[in-house]
Design an enzyme around this catalytic site. Structure first.
Site: not given
Ligand SMILES: *Cc1c(COP(=O)(O)O)cnc(C)c1O
Length: 388
Positions: A187
């Site tokens: 992210k």
């Molecule tokens: C990364 C992501 C998640 C989940 O996040 P985690 O930290 O990996 O549990 C949920 N929804 C979207 C759209 C994502 O890109």
């Protein structure tokens, strides 16, 4: 496993500076490594970032969304409207609390849930809408919150990819209902793993804290009690100091991502033109430089104009040292969901895009030259396999 070829460009890669490494060392040496003072500092800093709204951190984005649903009181018998083009976490957490995901088709331009189709999916059991801001591009927030008001629904924003994104000059998370972010390694802002939830008031924040740690009511050791079923979803001080450092670097990251995205548009168009492929439909992203945080740069392959499938294009790009990803296949194509009766053909835009979307590399440490190399490699492959 990561590709270790030094020439290989992965589709994404996190950046950590020396200050971050030093901050982690300091926590490790301090004797307090789990949830503590650094977590409190990170939450306070995030709260200030989001204009003073309460913020709580969790072990990951998935736990954050689960707790958002719990805070909103969503459970058995409830329906939550969402998009089929997301990471499966989005709908898994809905199933996880015993509710039913209702998938509404996406808009082919934004690739987000088509808000014009939401009203038709509302039933007496609908409790919430869970939009996803794919690649960091928000939905029309005015339209979203007008739906919430008209139908008295909660909004749980899966803003996992949208840290730093905006709507009409306001940060995503600084307004609205419950807004969930992920700090997973890919992210825009990462704490390695983690997530945060922006809430409406102190009461909701208190409830979120209980769900985060076994349902404990925090009344000192002697007065310990548990009054709701909570999990073990807390966030550590090690992750918190990484987040504090990443927040300082975020403006520079954002500038770099935006510049790289602009270069992609230029480079891909130039390459298509010089290859005589102006008629190839390579659906570039919406050119929104006000709102998107450019979490990803995605194209949609014109499979009907090609003699090969997406997997072959990805393999040939990999042979050129270019990593790509698929974000995402339609959730309704997964066995778990098919077995529950969901059909991707019910959401035809999601069906087409889920089968042909392709994520190109985009991360702050990329070099300008990388963009040219990727654009020319991609167009060369498309030309080779073009049906004419
Ligand atoms: C990364 C992501 C998640 C989940 O996040 P985690 O930290 O990996 O549990 C949920 N929804 C979207 C759209 C994502 O890109």
């Amino acid at each position: 496993m990561p590709n270790t070829n030094p020439q290989f460009i992965p589709f994404t890669r996190p950046s950590f500076n020396q200050e971050t490494i030093d901050a982690v060392s300091e926590v490790l040496r301090s004797g307090w490594v789990t949830s503590g003072p650094k977590l409190a500092e990170f939450e306070a800093t995030l709260s200030a970032y989001f204009g003073g709204r309460p913020v709580r951190c969790f072990a990951n984005g998935t736990a954050t969304m689960k707790i958002a649903l719990q805070v909103a009181g969503i459970g058995a018998g409830d329906e939550v409207i969402t998009t089929p083009i997301s990471w499966v976490a989005t709908s898994n957490v809905i199933l996880g609390v015993g509710a039913k995901p209702v998938f509404v088709d996406i808009d082919p331009i934004t690739r987000n849930i088509d808000l014009n189709k939401v009203a038709a999916a509302i039933t007496p059991n609908t409790r919430a809408i869970m939009p996803v801001y794919l690649a960091g591009l928000p939905v029309n927030m005015d339209q979203l919150y007008a739906l919430a008001k008209q139908y008295k629904l909660r909004i749980i924003e899966d803003a996992a990819q949208a840290f730093g994104s905006q709507w009409q000059g306001k940060k995503i998370g600084s307004f609205g209902d419950l807004v969930s972010f992920s700090f997973q390694a890919n992210k825009n802002l990462t704490t390695v793993e983690g997530g945060c939830l922006v809430l409406n008031n102190a009461e909701e924040a208190k409830l979120a804290e209980k769900f985060r740690l076994q349902g404990l009511t925090r009344q000192g050791m002697d007065g310990m009690d548990v009054d709701v079923l909570g999990g073990k979803d807390n966030f550590t001080d090690v992750n918190a100091v990484i987040g504090l450092q990443q927040l300082k670097q975020l403006p520079a990251y954002q500038t770099r991502r935006t510049a790289l995205a602009r270069q992609y548009f230029d480079a891909i168009r130039t390459q298509l033109k010089s290859a005589g492929l102006e008629n190839l439909r390579l659906e570039l992203p919406l050119e929104n430089f006000n709102d998107s945080n450019w979490h990803m740069f995605q194209v949609v392959l014109p499979l009907d104009q090609l003699q090969v499938d997406r997997a072959q294009v990805m393999t040939e790009l990999k042979d050129l040292g270019i990593g790509t990803g698929v974000h995402y296949p339609a959730i309704t194509d997964f066995t778990l969901y098919k077995n529950q009766g969901y059909k991707t053909s019910d959401t035809p835009v999601a069906q087409r895009i889920g089968r042909s979307i392709l994520t190109l590399p985009l991360f702050p440490a990329m070099q300008d030259e990388d963009i040219g190399r990727i654009a020319s490699g991609l167009v060369r492959i498309l030309k080779k396999h073009h049906k004419n």
